[in-house]
Design a protein around this motif. Structure first.
Motif, short mmCIF file in Angstrom:
data_model
loop_
_atom_site.label_atom_id
_atom_site.label_comp_id
_atom_site.label_asym_id
_atom_site.label_seq_id
_atom_site.Cartn_x
_atom_site.Cartn_y
_atom_site.Cartn_z
N SER A 170 2.16 -7.42 38.11
CA SER A 170 1.89 -8.90 38.48
C SER A 170 1.69 -8.80 40.08
O SER A 170 2.50 -7.98 40.59
N VAL A 171 1.17 -9.70 40.47
CA VAL A 171 0.95 -10.14 41.85
C VAL A 171 2.61 -10.11 42.68
O VAL A 171 2.48 -9.48 43.69
N LEU A 172 3.29 -10.93 41.90
CA LEU A 172 4.64 -10.90 42.68
C LEU A 172 5.35 -9.56 42.48
O LEU A 172 6.11 -9.51 43.51
N GLU A 173 5.09 -8.97 41.41
CA GLU A 173 5.97 -7.47 41.62
C GLU A 173 5.30 -6.58 42.60
O GLU A 173 5.93 -5.83 43.23
N ALA A 174 3.85 -6.39 42.57
CA ALA A 174 3.24 -5.74 43.81
C ALA A 174 3.60 -6.31 45.00
O ALA A 174 3.99 -5.49 45.84
N GLU A 175 3.74 -7.42 45.52
CA GLU A 175 4.05 -8.08 46.54
C GLU A 175 5.96 -7.42 46.92
O GLU A 175 5.95 -6.93 48.06
N TRP A 176 6.55 -7.66 45.73
CA TRP A 176 7.87 -7.08 46.06
C TRP A 176 7.81 -5.66 46.61
O TRP A 176 8.63 -5.21 47.14
N LEU A 177 7.26 -4.70 45.85
CA LEU A 177 7.06 -3.56 45.72
C LEU A 177 6.73 -3.02 47.18
O LEU A 177 7.03 -2.08 48.11
#
Length: 59
Positions: free
Chosen positions: A7-14
């Motif tokens: 997800s966009v949120l997961e990608a940003e977190w990573l």
């Protein structure tokens, strides 16, 4: 969700995680080689070149 399944949120977190881990603030130099071997450490690329030239990896 992106093509990689995140997800966009997961990608940003990573992205934030890796930028924090790889920004150099977590790097440190240890003196274990100097203390144990009594000499300065060698660059791995230099070691590999010397070992290959000496035939250390020949079967």
């Amino acid at each position: 969700m992106g093509d990689d399944g995140l997800s966009v949120l997961e990608a940003e977190w990573l992205a934030e995680l890796f930028s924090t881990l790889l920004d150099g603030h977590n790097a440190f130099t240890a003196d274990g080689v100097r203390r144990v071997l009594g000499r300065e450490p060698r660059d791995f690329a230099e070691f590999a070149r010397d070992a290959a030239a000496a035939g250390d990896w020949q079967g």
